[in-house]
Motif scaffolding. Structure first.
Motif, mmCIF file in Angstrom:
data_model
loop_
_atom_site.group_PDB
_atom_site.id
_atom_site.type_symbol
_atom_site.label_atom_id
_atom_site.label_comp_id
_atom_site.label_asym_id
_atom_site.label_seq_id
_atom_site.Cartn_x
_atom_site.Cartn_y
_atom_site.Cartn_z
ATOM 1 N N ALA A 1 0.826 -1.205 0.000
ATOM 2 C CA ALA A 1 0.000 0.000 0.000
ATOM 3 C C ALA A 1 0.866 1.262 0.000
ATOM 4 N N ILE A 2 1.979 1.210 0.739
ATOM 5 C CA ILE A 2 2.893 2.367 0.774
ATOM 6 C C ILE A 2 3.522 2.600 -0.594
ATOM 7 N N ILE A 3 3.989 1.531 -1.237
ATOM 8 C CA ILE A 3 4.609 1.676 -2.558
ATOM 9 C C ILE A 3 3.584 2.161 -3.585
ATOM 10 N N CYS A 4 2.356 1.673 -3.473
ATOM 11 C CA CYS A 4 1.293 2.136 -4.363
ATOM 12 C C CYS A 4 1.070 3.638 -4.188
ATOM 13 N N GLY A 5 1.066 4.090 -2.933
ATOM 14 C CA GLY A 5 0.929 5.522 -2.680
ATOM 15 C C GLY A 5 2.107 6.315 -3.183
ATOM 16 N N ALA A 6 3.314 5.777 -3.020
ATOM 17 C CA ALA A 6 4.514 6.467 -3.513
ATOM 18 C C ALA A 6 4.479 6.582 -5.035
ATOM 19 N N TYR A 7 4.002 5.530 -5.699
ATOM 20 C CA TYR A 7 3.853 5.578 -7.162
ATOM 21 C C TYR A 7 2.885 6.684 -7.559
ATOM 22 N N TYR A 8 1.742 6.803 -6.842
ATOM 23 C CA TYR A 8 0.811 7.894 -7.145
ATOM 24 C C TYR A 8 1.477 9.252 -6.947
ATOM 25 N N LEU A 9 2.224 9.415 -5.842
ATOM 26 C CA LEU A 9 2.869 10.702 -5.582
ATOM 27 C C LEU A 9 3.907 11.036 -6.639
ATOM 28 N N SER A 10 4.592 10.010 -7.175
ATOM 29 C CA SER A 10 5.524 10.273 -8.276
ATOM 30 C C SER A 10 4.758 10.740 -9.506
ATOM 31 N N PHE A 11 3.618 10.123 -9.781
ATOM 32 C CA PHE A 11 2.757 10.556 -10.888
ATOM 33 C C PHE A 11 2.292 11.986 -10.669
ATOM 34 N N ARG A 12 1.891 12.294 -9.441
ATOM 35 C CA ARG A 12 1.404 13.637 -9.111
ATOM 36 C C ARG A 12 2.511 14.670 -9.323
ATOM 37 N N GLU A 13 3.728 14.308 -8.918
ATOM 38 C CA GLU A 13 4.853 15.236 -9.021
ATOM 39 C C GLU A 13 5.291 15.435 -10.470
ATOM 40 N N VAL A 14 5.323 14.344 -11.233
ATOM 41 C CA VAL A 14 5.881 14.382 -12.583
ATOM 42 C C VAL A 14 4.879 14.878 -13.622
ATOM 43 N N LEU A 15 3.595 14.594 -13.409
ATOM 44 C CA LEU A 15 2.624 14.839 -14.473
ATOM 45 C C LEU A 15 1.418 15.689 -14.088
ATOM 46 N N LEU A 16 0.991 15.613 -12.852
ATOM 47 C CA LEU A 16 -0.344 16.104 -12.537
ATOM 48 C C LEU A 16 -0.348 17.559 -12.111
ATOM 49 N N ASN A 17 -1.310 18.295 -12.665
ATOM 50 C CA ASN A 17 -1.617 19.644 -12.217
ATOM 51 C C ASN A 17 -3.062 19.635 -11.771
ATOM 52 N N THR A 18 -3.321 20.023 -10.538
ATOM 53 C CA THR A 18 -4.690 20.015 -10.036
ATOM 54 C C THR A 18 -5.092 21.405 -9.608
ATOM 55 N N SER A 19 -6.381 21.674 -9.735
ATOM 56 C CA SER A 19 -6.958 22.927 -9.252
ATOM 57 C C SER A 19 -8.135 22.592 -8.344
ATOM 58 N N PRO A 20 -7.850 22.057 -7.155
ATOM 59 C CA PRO A 20 -8.916 21.616 -6.261
ATOM 60 C C PRO A 20 -9.619 22.788 -5.606
ATOM 61 N N GLU A 21 -10.775 22.483 -5.045
ATOM 62 C CA GLU A 21 -11.514 23.516 -4.334
ATOM 63 C C GLU A 21 -10.862 23.860 -3.009
ATOM 64 N N SER A 22 -10.048 22.961 -2.494
ATOM 65 C CA SER A 22 -9.320 23.218 -1.252
ATOM 66 C C SER A 22 -7.912 22.705 -1.412
ATOM 67 N N PRO A 23 -6.940 23.308 -0.721
ATOM 68 C CA PRO A 23 -5.555 22.889 -0.891
ATOM 69 C C PRO A 23 -5.318 21.481 -0.390
ATOM 70 N N ALA A 24 -4.270 20.844 -0.941
ATOM 71 C CA ALA A 24 -3.917 19.489 -0.524
ATOM 72 C C ALA A 24 -3.464 19.504 0.926
ATOM 73 N N PRO A 25 -3.709 18.421 1.662
ATOM 74 C CA PRO A 25 -3.337 18.390 3.084
ATOM 75 C C PRO A 25 -1.847 18.260 3.266
ATOM 76 N N GLU A 26 -1.414 18.450 4.519
ATOM 77 C CA GLU A 26 0.003 18.339 4.838
ATOM 78 C C GLU A 26 0.523 16.932 4.603
ATOM 79 N N ALA A 27 -0.399 15.957 4.523
ATOM 80 C CA ALA A 27 0.018 14.556 4.382
ATOM 81 C C ALA A 27 0.840 14.311 3.157
#
Length: 297
Positions: free
Chosen positions: A265-291
């Motif tokens: 589960a941790i590695i799966c989350g780390a893979y998502y965070l790498s995707f978020r860092e490398v590719l993703l731009n988000t414009s959410p209604e609220s800022p991302a949490p400190e997590a």
């Protein structure tokens, strides 16, 4: 954690080059993300962990009955279901990063857009593998290092006046070609599933963005992979040793499975965070949490 529909947000994805620091922070960020939302993430990941295993067990039962076609169909179904469940996990981690995860997110991969384009991705993977196979066969034939002529070809290289260095050079060149093929294949499909599930891109667009993102950040992603492999060994080996010291197969198996499950589960989350860092731009209604705030590597 709420299981209601998540608020609307805009997601766009485009490849970009990042700094060389994130690999370890992706893993530590995933730990913080899991700690903040474990009540949603772990039960959802349990489905990803168990369902493919049950399908594979079914494939073994079908194979034992002598039905090769049935076994092949079950294995294909297992691959597709595994990919769709992992697509759902990407959606869940994305919503967790935005502070609003829901257990139902794990089934997001079974929606029409994701199913269609994941199937197209599988077709593209098969076509690419076939193309690599044809090119590899042609290369082996031209270089005279195919399975049937490897010994003779190497002997001629050794006796042609160039000595052992010619044979070693041929082997080194072959290793480089294979390594490049593996890197190219991995880059083509590395981020296709989250691009389809989270950014809602088509398969061909996702493949293009994946390969561009990977080649822009080749060394960063390489070190991330190395970190993940090394840390996996450091995590699993002690748990296996502790389990083995109990001289109980049940205890050893239980400890190993539990640690593997949580670490997966941790590695799966780390893979998502790498995707978020490398590719993703988000414009959410609220800022991302400190997590998911970056940590120093």
């Amino acid at each position: 954690m709420s299981t209601q529909a998540n608020p609307t947000f805009t997601v766009s994805a485009s490849p970009r080059k990042i700094k060389s620091g994130p690999p370890l922070s992706w893993i530590s960020g995933a730990v913080r993300l899991l700690r903040s939302h474990w009540g949603v993430i772990l039960p959802a990941y349990l489905l990803v962990f168990i369902i493919p295993a049950l399908i594979q067990f079914g494939a073994m039962e079908v194979f034992s009955s002598g039905s090769l076609l049935g076994s092949a169909l079950v294995i294909v179904a297992s691959v597709i279901v595994t990919l769709l469940l992992n697509a759902g996990m990407m959606v869940l981690f994305h919503h967790a990063a935005e502070g609003r995860p829901g257990f139902s997110d794990v089934f997001a991969g079974f929606r029409g857009h994701t199913v269609v384009h994941v199937l197209l991705m599988l077709v593209m993977m098969i076509l690419v593998m076939l193309a690599f196979g044809v090119v590899g066969y042609m290369f082996a034939s031209v270089a005279d290092i195919s399975i049937h002529s490897f010994g003779g070809g190497m002997g001629r290289l050794m006796n042609s006046g160039f000595g052992p260095s010619a044979g070693l050079a041929a082997i080194l060149f072959l290793v480089i070609v294979v390594l490049f093929a593996v890197i190219l294949f991995g880059s083509l499909f590395c981020y296709v599933v989250p691009l389809i599930a989270v950014a809602r891109q088509g398969a061909l667009t996702a493949i293009g963005n994946s390969v561009r993102a990977c080649f822009k950040n080749l060394f960063v992603l390489f070190f991330f992979a190395v970190n993940a492999v090394v840390l996996t060994q450091l995590v699993l080996f002690p748990s296996f040793a502790i389990g083995a010291s109990t001289t109980s197969v049940v205890v050893m198996t239980t400890i190993t499975v539990v640690v593997s499950f949580i670490w997966g589960a941790i590695i799966c989350g780390a893979y998502y965070l790498s995707f978020r860092e490398v590719l993703l731009n988000t414009s959410p209604e609220s800022p991302a949490p400190e997590a998911v705030a970056p940590a120093s590597a």
